[in-house]
Design a protein around this motif. Structure first.
Motif, PDB file in Angstrom:
ATOM      1  N   VAL A 123       0.856  -1.198   0.000  1.00 15.87           N
ATOM      2  CA  VAL A 123       0.000   0.000   0.000  1.00 15.87           C
ATOM      3  C   VAL A 123       0.890   1.246   0.000  1.00 15.87           C
ATOM      4  O   VAL A 123       0.709   2.153  -0.817  1.00 15.87           O
ATOM      5  N   ALA A 124       1.894   1.270   0.896  1.00 15.74           N
ATOM      6  CA  ALA A 124       2.803   2.420   0.974  1.00 15.74           C
ATOM      7  C   ALA A 124       3.555   2.603  -0.351  1.00 15.74           C
ATOM      8  O   ALA A 124       3.743   3.727  -0.818  1.00 15.74           O
ATOM      9  N   ALA A 125       3.942   1.491  -0.959  1.00 13.95           N
ATOM     10  CA  ALA A 125       4.670   1.580  -2.227  1.00 13.95           C
ATOM     11  C   ALA A 125       3.748   2.108  -3.331  1.00 13.95           C
ATOM     12  O   ALA A 125       4.156   2.941  -4.158  1.00 13.95           O
ATOM     13  N   SER A 126       2.487   1.647  -3.332  1.00  9.53           N
ATOM     14  CA  SER A 126       1.571   2.106  -4.381  1.00  9.53           C
ATOM     15  C   SER A 126       1.238   3.588  -4.201  1.00  9.53           C
ATOM     16  O   SER A 126       0.860   4.262  -5.146  1.00  9.53           O
ATOM     17  N   GLU A 127       1.411   4.107  -2.991  1.00 10.72           N
ATOM     18  CA  GLU A 127       1.215   5.551  -2.748  1.00 10.72           C
ATOM     19  C   GLU A 127       2.505   6.346  -2.991  1.00 10.72           C
ATOM     20  O   GLU A 127       2.553   7.546  -2.764  1.00 10.72           O
ATOM     21  N   GLY A 128       3.552   5.648  -3.386  1.00 10.76           N
ATOM     22  CA  GLY A 128       4.827   6.310  -3.686  1.00 10.76           C
ATOM     23  C   GLY A 128       5.672   6.600  -2.449  1.00 10.76           C
ATOM     24  O   GLY A 128       6.693   7.288  -2.534  1.00 10.76           O
ATOM     25  N   LYS A 129       5.269   6.076  -1.285  1.00  2.28           N
ATOM     26  CA  LYS A 129       6.029   6.366  -0.057  1.00  2.28           C
ATOM     27  C   LYS A 129       7.220   5.426   0.116  1.00  2.28           C
ATOM     28  O   LYS A 129       8.182   5.743   0.795  1.00  2.28           O
ATOM     29  N   ILE A 130       7.079   4.212  -0.415  1.00  2.00           N
ATOM     30  CA  ILE A 130       8.245   3.302  -0.501  1.00  2.00           C
ATOM     31  C   ILE A 130       8.563   3.195  -1.987  1.00  2.00           C
ATOM     32  O   ILE A 130       7.666   2.978  -2.802  1.00  2.00           O
ATOM     33  N   ASN A 131       9.842   3.363  -2.331  1.00  2.00           N
ATOM     34  CA  ASN A 131      10.198   3.375  -3.747  1.00  2.00           C
ATOM     35  C   ASN A 131      10.509   2.003  -4.307  1.00  2.00           C
ATOM     36  O   ASN A 131      10.310   1.747  -5.490  1.00  2.00           O
ATOM     37  N   PHE A 132      11.010   1.113  -3.446  1.00  2.00           N
ATOM     38  CA  PHE A 132      11.413  -0.198  -3.959  1.00  2.00           C
ATOM     39  C   PHE A 132      11.295  -1.240  -2.860  1.00  2.00           C
ATOM     40  O   PHE A 132      11.760  -1.018  -1.738  1.00  2.00           O
ATOM     41  N   ILE A 133      10.636  -2.351  -3.206  1.00  2.00           N
ATOM     42  CA  ILE A 133      10.502  -3.442  -2.237  1.00  2.00           C
ATOM     43  C   ILE A 133      11.121  -4.716  -2.802  1.00  2.00           C
ATOM     44  O   ILE A 133      10.832  -5.108  -3.935  1.00  2.00           O
ATOM     45  N   VAL A 134      11.956  -5.346  -2.002  1.00  2.00           N
ATOM     46  CA  VAL A 134      12.493  -6.655  -2.360  1.00  2.00           C
ATOM     47  C   VAL A 134      11.606  -7.688  -1.662  1.00  2.00           C
ATOM     48  O   VAL A 134      11.425  -7.628  -0.449  1.00  2.00           O
ATOM     49  N   GLU A 135      11.061  -8.596  -2.436  1.00  2.00           N
ATOM     50  CA  GLU A 135      10.116  -9.556  -1.860  1.00  2.00           C
ATOM     51  C   GLU A 135      10.827 -10.634  -1.036  1.00  2.00           C
ATOM     52  O   GLU A 135      11.901 -11.112  -1.398  1.00  2.00           O
ATOM     53  N   CYS A 136      10.188 -10.990   0.087  1.00  2.00           N
ATOM     54  CA  CYS A 136      10.634 -12.137   0.882  1.00  2.00           C
ATOM     55  C   CYS A 136       9.374 -12.924   1.201  1.00  2.00           C
ATOM     56  O   CYS A 136       8.468 -12.425   1.871  1.00  2.00           O
ATOM     57  N   ASN A 137       9.300 -14.126   0.718  1.00  2.00           N
ATOM     58  CA  ASN A 137       8.042 -14.877   0.796  1.00  2.00           C
ATOM     59  C   ASN A 137       7.845 -15.580   2.146  1.00  2.00           C
ATOM     60  O   ASN A 137       8.637 -16.435   2.511  1.00  2.00           O
ATOM     61  N   PRO A 138       6.764 -15.237   2.872  1.00  2.00           N
ATOM     62  CA  PRO A 138       6.532 -15.880   4.176  1.00  2.00           C
ATOM     63  C   PRO A 138       5.735 -17.186   4.094  1.00  2.00           C
ATOM     64  O   PRO A 138       5.568 -17.875   5.100  1.00  2.00           O
ATOM     65  N   LEU A 139       5.230 -17.517   2.920  1.00  2.00           N
ATOM     66  CA  LEU A 139       4.318 -18.670   2.817  1.00  2.00           C
ATOM     67  C   LEU A 139       5.109 -19.980   2.708  1.00  2.00           C
ATOM     68  O   LEU A 139       5.114 -20.645   1.673  1.00  2.00           O
ATOM     69  N   LEU A 140       5.774 -20.317   3.802  1.00  2.00           N
ATOM     70  CA  LEU A 140       6.661 -21.488   3.798  1.00  2.00           C
ATOM     71  C   LEU A 140       5.965 -22.767   4.250  1.00  2.00           C
ATOM     72  O   LEU A 140       6.559 -23.850   4.209  1.00  2.00           O
ATOM     73  N   GLY A 141       4.711 -22.645   4.703  1.00  2.00           N
ATOM     74  CA  GLY A 141       3.997 -23.798   5.252  1.00  2.00           C
ATOM     75  C   GLY A 141       3.950 -25.013   4.334  1.00  2.00           C
ATOM     76  O   GLY A 141       4.352 -26.119   4.742  1.00  2.00           O
ATOM     77  N   PRO A 142       3.479 -24.853   3.082  1.00  2.00           N
ATOM     78  CA  PRO A 142       3.376 -26.037   2.224  1.00  2.00           C
ATOM     79  C   PRO A 142       4.710 -26.766   2.013  1.00  2.00           C
ATOM     80  O   PRO A 142       4.776 -27.992   2.082  1.00  2.00           O
ATOM     81  N   GLN A 143       5.794 -25.985   1.813  1.00  2.00           N
ATOM     82  CA  GLN A 143       7.112 -26.630   1.631  1.00  2.00           C
ATOM     83  C   GLN A 143       7.555 -27.358   2.902  1.00  2.00           C
ATOM     84  O   GLN A 143       8.159 -28.421   2.843  1.00  2.00           O
ATOM     85  N   LEU A 144       7.220 -26.763   4.049  1.00  2.00           N
ATOM     86  CA  LEU A 144       7.603 -27.394   5.314  1.00  2.00           C
ATOM     87  C   LEU A 144       6.877 -28.732   5.498  1.00  2.00           C
ATOM     88  O   LEU A 144       7.497 -29.737   5.854  1.00  2.00           O
ATOM     89  N   MET A 145       5.568 -28.744   5.244  1.00  2.00           N
ATOM     90  CA  MET A 145       4.809 -29.984   5.454  1.00  2.00           C
ATOM     91  C   MET A 145       5.284 -31.084   4.488  1.00  2.00           C
ATOM     92  O   MET A 145       5.368 -32.242   4.848  1.00  2.00           O
ATOM     93  N   GLN A 146       5.615 -30.643   3.269  1.00  2.00           N
ATOM     94  CA  GLN A 146       6.152 -31.602   2.294  1.00  2.00           C
ATOM     95  C   GLN A 146       7.451 -32.211   2.827  1.00  2.00           C
ATOM     96  O   GLN A 146       7.656 -33.429   2.789  1.00  2.00           O
TER      97      GLN A 146
END
Ligand code: GYE
Length: 352
Positions: free
Chosen positions: A293-316
């Motif tokens: 939201v902050a980035a789409s309002e121009g308040k953050i200029n650049f975001i590097v993604e870090c994926n928190p959805l590790l559950g499925p890989q963990l259960m596997q």
């Protein structure tokens, strides 16, 4: 007459015998005719009798996973917790979950209690990198496999854990640095950078700092003038940024190791009468919804993604480990980068 009386007795006995047989047979045939009731009966019996319960497959084979979470310090962490809990439920595991409130001693306590409870697998996101060898050795001696998620440990003995599932934090730092180098490639004067670090001693704080420094060092005018921890939280992000603004008149760039600290810092920047994203260029890591939201309002200029959805890989991985399959020692999550423009486009699709 005697004959008649005798055969009369015989008949009566025969009739009684037949009645008894029919009664028993009737019961038997009732049991056979009703598979659902006969299936329900042994289940109850198994609970009552320990010798029978040993043969109860469903109840006894449920996998128990002990998960020692770091805390609830950020939007990333909340999304990660939800992913682990939902995926464990989907996999049909019995999940024992604990929140260490960002304290290593609490995580160690939780791991020891999982060992005591003889869970099938232990997983945790180590709050800091060091100091895990003793407890990991205890788990190994108890024959309980350990899977690291999200954050790594610095143990020399890698046989203490089965695998580490998570992001490449050094690469995330590099991505942040590369974007900055490119943004200021035509700038001749000094570019003053302040850095908000994550939890001191944690893998993401150490690695994101290292990756960033590695890429910006080729540009002599990009200078980190202040760098301090804000523990990955919004409140601390605001507090430390306030101090940075007080001590330094000319801040051009803020590099925050996560969105939450950047969001806290934005409040401090606005309160100081400055425009985030314009007066101070902001780069952060994670890519949670509020960051987007902050980035789409121009308040953050650049975001590097870090994926928190590790559950499925963990259960596997849990299933694979218990099935005796070989799994890679390192499982890296895939992630991207987003400018303000990308964030505007992507925001409606964001899951967390
Ligand atoms: O970036 C931050 C969280 O370990 C990757 O921890 C995780 C980090 C994440 O508190 O927001």
């Amino acid at each position: 007459m005697i004959q008649v009386r005798k055969s009369g007795y015989m008949l009566a006995i025969l009739v009684i015998l037949m009645l008894i047989v029919t009664a028993c047979g009737g019961n038997n045939s009732n049991n056979n005719a009703s598979p659902s009731s006969s299936a329900a009966a042994p289940a109850q019996g198994e609970k009552a009798s320990p010798s029978e319960s040993a043969a109860a497959p469903a109840a006894d084979k449920k996998v128990t996973l002990g998960f020692a979470q770091v805390g609830a310090e950020s939007g990333w962490r909340s999304a990660n917790t939800k992913s682990v809990q939902e995926s464990a439920a989907e996999a049909g595991f019995d999940l024992k979950f604990s929140d260490a409130q960002q304290k290593q001693e609490n995580q160690i306590k939780a791991i020891r209690s999982y060992i005591q409870q003889k869970v099938d697998v232990i997983s945790f996101s180590p709050v800091v990198e060091s100091g895990w060898d003793t407890v990991l050795k205890e788990a190994k001696d108890a024959g309980i496999p350990v899977i690291l998620t999200d954050r790594a440990v610095d143990s020399k003995d890698t046989s203490l854990y089965v695998t580490f599932i998570g992001s490449d934090f050094v690469e995330e730092g590099r991505r942040a640095g590369k974007w900055l180098v490119d943004k200021f490639k035509d700038e001749k004067g000094d570019v003053n950078i302040v850095e908000l670090q994550g939890t001191t001693g944690s893998a993401p704080a150490i690695d994101r700092k290292a990756g960033f420094e590695e890429t910006i060092k080729s540009s002599a005018n990009l200078k980190v003038i202040a760098s301090q921890t804000a523990e990955f939280t919004r409140a601390k992000g605001k507090e430390v940024m306030q101090a940075f603004l007080k001590a330094n008149k000319d801040i051009d760039v803020l590099y925050a190791h996560n969105d939450d600290m950047a969001l806290g810092a934005i409040q401090a920047i606005e309160a100081a009468g400055l425009k985030p994203g314009e007066d101070i260029i902001i780069i952060s890591i994670d890519g949670v919804k509020d960051g987007f939201v902050a980035a789409s309002e121009g308040k953050i200029n650049f975001i590097v993604e870090c994926n928190p959805l590790l559950g499925p890989q963990l259960m596997q991985a849990v299933n694979d480990v218990l099935a005796g399959k070989e799994i890679p020692k390192r499982i890296v999550t895939e992630e991207g980068v987003f400018t303000s423009e990308d964030a505007k486009r992507e925001l409606p699709n964001r899951q967390y």
